[in-house]
Scaffold this active site. Structure first.
Site, PDB file in Angstrom:
ATOM      1  N   TYR A  78      -2.537   3.310  65.532  1.00  0.00           N
ATOM      2  CA  TYR A  78      -1.614   4.264  66.156  1.00  0.00           C
ATOM      3  C   TYR A  78      -0.954   3.656  67.393  1.00  0.00           C
ATOM      4  O   TYR A  78      -1.591   2.955  68.192  1.00  0.00           O
ATOM      5  CB  TYR A  78      -2.351   5.554  66.563  1.00  0.00           C
ATOM      6  CG  TYR A  78      -1.416   6.541  67.244  1.00  0.00           C
ATOM      7  CD1 TYR A  78      -0.636   7.406  66.496  1.00  0.00           C
ATOM      8  CD2 TYR A  78      -1.278   6.563  68.639  1.00  0.00           C
ATOM      9  CE1 TYR A  78       0.259   8.275  67.113  1.00  0.00           C
ATOM     10  CE2 TYR A  78      -0.395   7.418  69.267  1.00  0.00           C
ATOM     11  CZ  TYR A  78       0.369   8.279  68.501  1.00  0.00           C
ATOM     12  OH  TYR A  78       1.257   9.130  69.101  1.00  0.00           O
TER      13      TYR A  78
ATOM     14  N   THR B  86      38.622   8.317  36.215  1.00  0.00           N
ATOM     15  CA  THR B  86      38.062   7.063  36.747  1.00  0.00           C
ATOM     16  C   THR B  86      39.103   6.592  37.750  1.00  0.00           C
ATOM     17  O   THR B  86      40.309   6.786  37.528  1.00  0.00           O
ATOM     18  CB  THR B  86      37.854   5.984  35.648  1.00  0.00           C
ATOM     19  OG1 THR B  86      39.117   5.674  35.073  1.00  0.00           O
ATOM     20  CG2 THR B  86      36.906   6.448  34.555  1.00  0.00           C
ATOM     21  N   HIS B  87      38.675   6.023  38.821  1.00  0.00           N
ATOM     22  CA  HIS B  87      39.580   5.608  39.920  1.00  0.00           C
ATOM     23  C   HIS B  87      40.405   6.782  40.445  1.00  0.00           C
ATOM     24  O   HIS B  87      41.513   6.580  40.930  1.00  0.00           O
ATOM     25  CB  HIS B  87      40.532   4.486  39.468  1.00  0.00           C
ATOM     26  CG  HIS B  87      39.862   3.389  38.703  1.00  0.00           C
ATOM     27  ND1 HIS B  87      39.255   2.317  39.304  1.00  0.00           N
ATOM     28  CD2 HIS B  87      39.682   3.213  37.361  1.00  0.00           C
ATOM     29  CE1 HIS B  87      38.735   1.517  38.376  1.00  0.00           C
ATOM     30  NE2 HIS B  87      38.979   2.043  37.196  1.00  0.00           N
TER      31      HIS B  87
ATOM     32  N   LYS C 267       9.193  12.717  64.662  1.00  0.00           N
ATOM     33  CA  LYS C 267       9.316  14.172  64.467  1.00  0.00           C
ATOM     34  C   LYS C 267      10.717  14.756  64.614  1.00  0.00           C
ATOM     35  O   LYS C 267      11.230  15.373  63.672  1.00  0.00           O
ATOM     36  CB  LYS C 267       8.359  14.895  65.401  1.00  0.00           C
ATOM     37  CG  LYS C 267       6.919  14.577  65.060  1.00  0.00           C
ATOM     38  CD  LYS C 267       5.936  15.177  66.020  1.00  0.00           C
ATOM     39  CE  LYS C 267       4.584  14.549  65.785  1.00  0.00           C
ATOM     40  NZ  LYS C 267       4.562  13.055  66.020  1.00  0.00           N
TER      41      LYS C 267
ATOM     42  N   ASN D 169      40.771  26.931  54.570  1.00  0.00           N
ATOM     43  CA  ASN D 169      40.212  25.577  54.553  1.00  0.00           C
ATOM     44  C   ASN D 169      38.805  25.521  53.955  1.00  0.00           C
ATOM     45  O   ASN D 169      38.010  26.434  54.138  1.00  0.00           O
ATOM     46  CB  ASN D 169      40.154  25.025  55.990  1.00  0.00           C
ATOM     47  CG  ASN D 169      41.532  24.903  56.599  1.00  0.00           C
ATOM     48  OD1 ASN D 169      42.504  24.624  55.895  1.00  0.00           O
ATOM     49  ND2 ASN D 169      41.626  25.125  57.905  1.00  0.00           N
TER      50      ASN D 169
ATOM     51  N   SER E 109      42.881  28.828  59.961  1.00  0.00           N
ATOM     52  CA  SER E 109      43.359  27.974  61.045  1.00  0.00           C
ATOM     53  C   SER E 109      43.783  28.866  62.195  1.00  0.00           C
ATOM     54  O   SER E 109      44.271  29.976  61.985  1.00  0.00           O
ATOM     55  CB  SER E 109      44.533  27.137  60.544  1.00  0.00           C
ATOM     56  OG  SER E 109      45.363  26.765  61.621  1.00  0.00           O
TER      57      SER E 109
ATOM     58  N   GLN F 235       5.386   8.987  67.739  1.00  0.00           N
ATOM     59  CA  GLN F 235       5.787  10.342  68.136  1.00  0.00           C
ATOM     60  C   GLN F 235       7.272  10.576  67.808  1.00  0.00           C
ATOM     61  O   GLN F 235       7.702  11.708  67.650  1.00  0.00           O
ATOM     62  CB  GLN F 235       5.534  10.511  69.641  1.00  0.00           C
ATOM     63  CG  GLN F 235       5.890  11.860  70.183  1.00  0.00           C
ATOM     64  CD  GLN F 235       5.290  12.080  71.563  1.00  0.00           C
ATOM     65  OE1 GLN F 235       4.071  12.212  71.707  1.00  0.00           O
ATOM     66  NE2 GLN F 235       6.118  12.112  72.578  1.00  0.00           N
TER      67      GLN F 235
ATOM     68  N   SER G  34       5.370  16.053  74.110  1.00  0.00           N
ATOM     69  CA  SER G  34       6.026  16.303  72.818  1.00  0.00           C
ATOM     70  C   SER G  34       6.039  17.783  72.459  1.00  0.00           C
ATOM     71  O   SER G  34       6.494  18.161  71.384  1.00  0.00           O
ATOM     72  CB  SER G  34       5.320  15.501  71.718  1.00  0.00           C
ATOM     73  OG  SER G  34       3.930  15.763  71.734  1.00  0.00           O
TER      74      SER G  34
ATOM     75  N   ASN H 185      -5.008  11.293  67.075  1.00  0.00           N
ATOM     76  CA  ASN H 185      -4.302  10.409  66.141  1.00  0.00           C
ATOM     77  C   ASN H 185      -4.434  10.884  64.695  1.00  0.00           C
ATOM     78  O   ASN H 185      -3.445  10.921  63.953  1.00  0.00           O
ATOM     79  CB  ASN H 185      -4.813   8.970  66.270  1.00  0.00           C
ATOM     80  CG  ASN H 185      -4.518   8.397  67.649  1.00  0.00           C
ATOM     81  OD1 ASN H 185      -3.819   9.036  68.443  1.00  0.00           O
ATOM     82  ND2 ASN H 185      -5.046   7.219  67.938  1.00  0.00           N
TER      83      ASN H 185
HETATM   84  N1  ARG Z   1       2.205  13.620  70.410  1.00  0.00           N
HETATM   85  C1  ARG Z   1       1.537  12.561  69.761  1.00  0.00           C
HETATM   86  C2  ARG Z   1       2.332  12.096  68.534  1.00  0.00           C
HETATM   87  O1  ARG Z   1       3.160  12.804  68.128  1.00  0.00           O
HETATM   88  C3  ARG Z   1       0.173  12.985  69.353  1.00  0.00           C
HETATM   89  C4  ARG Z   1      -0.832  11.900  69.253  1.00  0.00           C
HETATM   90  C5  ARG Z   1      -1.203  11.407  70.582  1.00  0.00           C
HETATM   91  N2  ARG Z   1      -2.149  10.355  70.498  1.00  0.00           N
HETATM   92  C6  ARG Z   1      -2.301   9.493  71.521  1.00  0.00           C
HETATM   93  N3  ARG Z   1      -3.148   8.579  71.324  1.00  0.00           N
HETATM   94  N4  ARG Z   1      -1.589   9.574  72.586  1.00  0.00           N
HETATM   95  O2  ARG Z   1       2.133  11.040  68.026  1.00  0.00           O
END
Ligand code: ARG
Length: 475
Positions: free
Chosen positions: A317, A155-156, A325, A285, A277, A322, A23, A110
């Protein structure tokens, strides 16, 4: 491949698996929060005697140096690490040796990632709030300037009754004020610290969770370690608030696009916020407004994605999380960009007061007031409605407005009309007689403007940090 585990494995991780699992490419975005969390954790370990004072000081100092080195480009966050947590820990160990290996005492990735994401999101809630506030400031200025700028209310998408530009802007002020209050609520609800929850069941070390929470400005520690590592409600709430902001921006953009069209010409978007354009030389535009409207779908997508990801996850968890994000980061950056651009576009846009006024006058927006005139002179409302309907038809056939008719013409349709009808159905009268709370009449509008001014003077961010904000401004 630099990872924090491997002792119980007899084989190298498959390269594809490693890449799929990693990640770092996106969680590097919160390296500062990761380091901030580690510093708080280590300070607490020192205070509790789990680390010696010297160990604690050395780790804190080195973590600060790592942060500085990344900030200033001396240390690159590269793909050789699995995630940002491994990157920071590996660099710490490189610099400090065995002492660095003590950082992760009493902690799991975690609770670490739960903290990092929360710290990052919490800050972004405030950044977003500040941008919405800037938009509100521009709207308030327009409200102050345009309490007498008459335009048709629709309205409308059909002309309905005359309003003022101040009143129209005021409607959006309400929406964005509510958006802010949603952000404030989210901040206060999410402001509890998950650090110390461990992998899912806390730890046997005598951690002081109140202390770490306090060090990082949280209202306190979270109260269930399983929930702490698997709660992403605040991400969902934030994405929901961001989606609502985008929905409001998108409606506003739609109006700007209509107002800027060749047919309406109520506004002219500044050259700096328009595009041309490649083939049609005459074109100017409203691309920014269209793009903001378009990007709304992308932010809704992020909300749908995390809702769907979370719906089947058993406690506690799971790696699915993950996925909270990338789309969240993208949505936050998208909304912040849209807010800043939209505010710039609105604050430089020119309003054509004459065209707005003429549009209101020629759209029979005073027809209700003409009927009210008759009612005030003893005609039952249903009859008055029919009479004014006939007047409107008469005007449409001749291409004129009601107040272009002579008194003689009016009297032929209904003898109750007298000279004072013109005053009674002037655009100014129509607007300024509407004085109920929240109506467009100048006096009513000015009372609201005063309330909004006070609202904008309040330091809401300070109040949410203290956990004492409550929503809404009142007359
Ligand atoms: N990259 C993981 C996430 O975003 C971090 C936590 C990892 N924990 C694990 N037990 N693999 O969730």
């Amino acid at each position: 491949m630099a990872q924090l585990w491997g002792g119980r494995f007899t084989k190298e991780t498959d390269k594809l698996v490693y890449n799929f699992n990693a990640s770092i490419s996106f969680d590097k975005k919160f390296y500062k929060q990761d380091i901030e969390g580690s510093i708080a954790h280590v300070r607490m370990l020192g205070k509790q005697g789990i680390l010696t004072e010297e160990e604690m000081q050395a780790i804190v100092k080195t973590l600060e140096e790592i942060c500085c080195d990344v900030d200033e480009g001396r240390l690159a966050i590269t793909d050789e690490y699995e995630d940002i947590h491994s990157f920071v820990e590996a660099n710490l160990i490189d610099r400090l040796g065995d002492t660095g290996k003590k950082l992760h005492t009493g902690r799991s990735r975690n609770d670490q990632v739960a903290l990092d994401m929360r710290l990052y999101t919490r800050l972004e809630v405030l950044y977003t709030d500040a941008l919405v506030k800037e938009l509100l400031e521009v709207l308030l200025k327009l409200m102050e300037e345009h309490t007498e700028t008459i335009m048709p209310g629709f309205t409308h998408l059909q002309k309905a009754q005359p309003i003022t530009l101040a009143h129209h802007m005021g409607a959006y002020f309400e929406m964005f004020e509510r958006d802010r209050s949603r952000l404030h609520d989210i901040y206060m609800r999410m402001n509890y610290c998950p650090l110390g929850a461990g992998a899912l069941a806390g730890t046997t070390y005598p951690l002081d969770r109140e202390y770490t929470a306090e060090l990082m400005g949280f209202a306190g520690p979270t109260l269930n370690s399983m929930d702490s590592v698997s709660d992403r409600d605040y991400v969902i709430e934030f994405l929901s608030a961001l989606s609502t902001i985008m929905m409001h921006l998108s409606r506003f953009c739609e109006e700007v696009i209509i107002w800027n069209s060749n047919e309406y010409q109520f506004v002219e978007i500044d050259d700096a916020y328009s595009t041309g354009s490649s083939i049609m030389p005459q074109k100017k535009n409203p691309d920014i407004a269209e793009l903001v409207r378009g990007k709304t779908g992308r932010v809704y997508g992020a909300l749908m994605s995390i809702l769907t990801t979370m719906k089947g996850i058993p406690l506690a968890y799971n790696k699915d999380m993950q996925e909270d994000k990338e789309l969240t980061f993208d949505a936050i950056d998208t909304v912040k960009g849209c807010l800043a651009l939209f505010t710039g576009m609105i604050s430089t846009m020119k309003f054509d007061k004459e065209r707005m006024n003429a549009s209101a006058r020629h759209g029979f927006t005073n027809a209700t007031d003409a009927a009210d005139y008759l009612v005030n002179h003893g005609v039952p409302f249903r009859d008055a409605h029919g009479i004014v309907g006939r007047i409107v038809l008469y005007c449409i056939e001749r291409g004129i407005a009601i107040d272009d008719m002579s008194l003689h013409e009016l009297k032929e349709i209904c003898p109750v009309f007298e000279e004072d009808i013109y005053e009674a159905i002037s655009m100014e009268t129509c607007v300024n007689k509407r004085l109920t709370v929240g109506a467009p009449g100048k006096e009513a509008m000015e009372k609201v403007i005063a309330v909004k001014k006070e609202y904008l003077e309040r330091d809401w961010q300070d109040e949410v940090k203290k956990g004492v904000a409550f929503c809404g401004s009142m007359l």
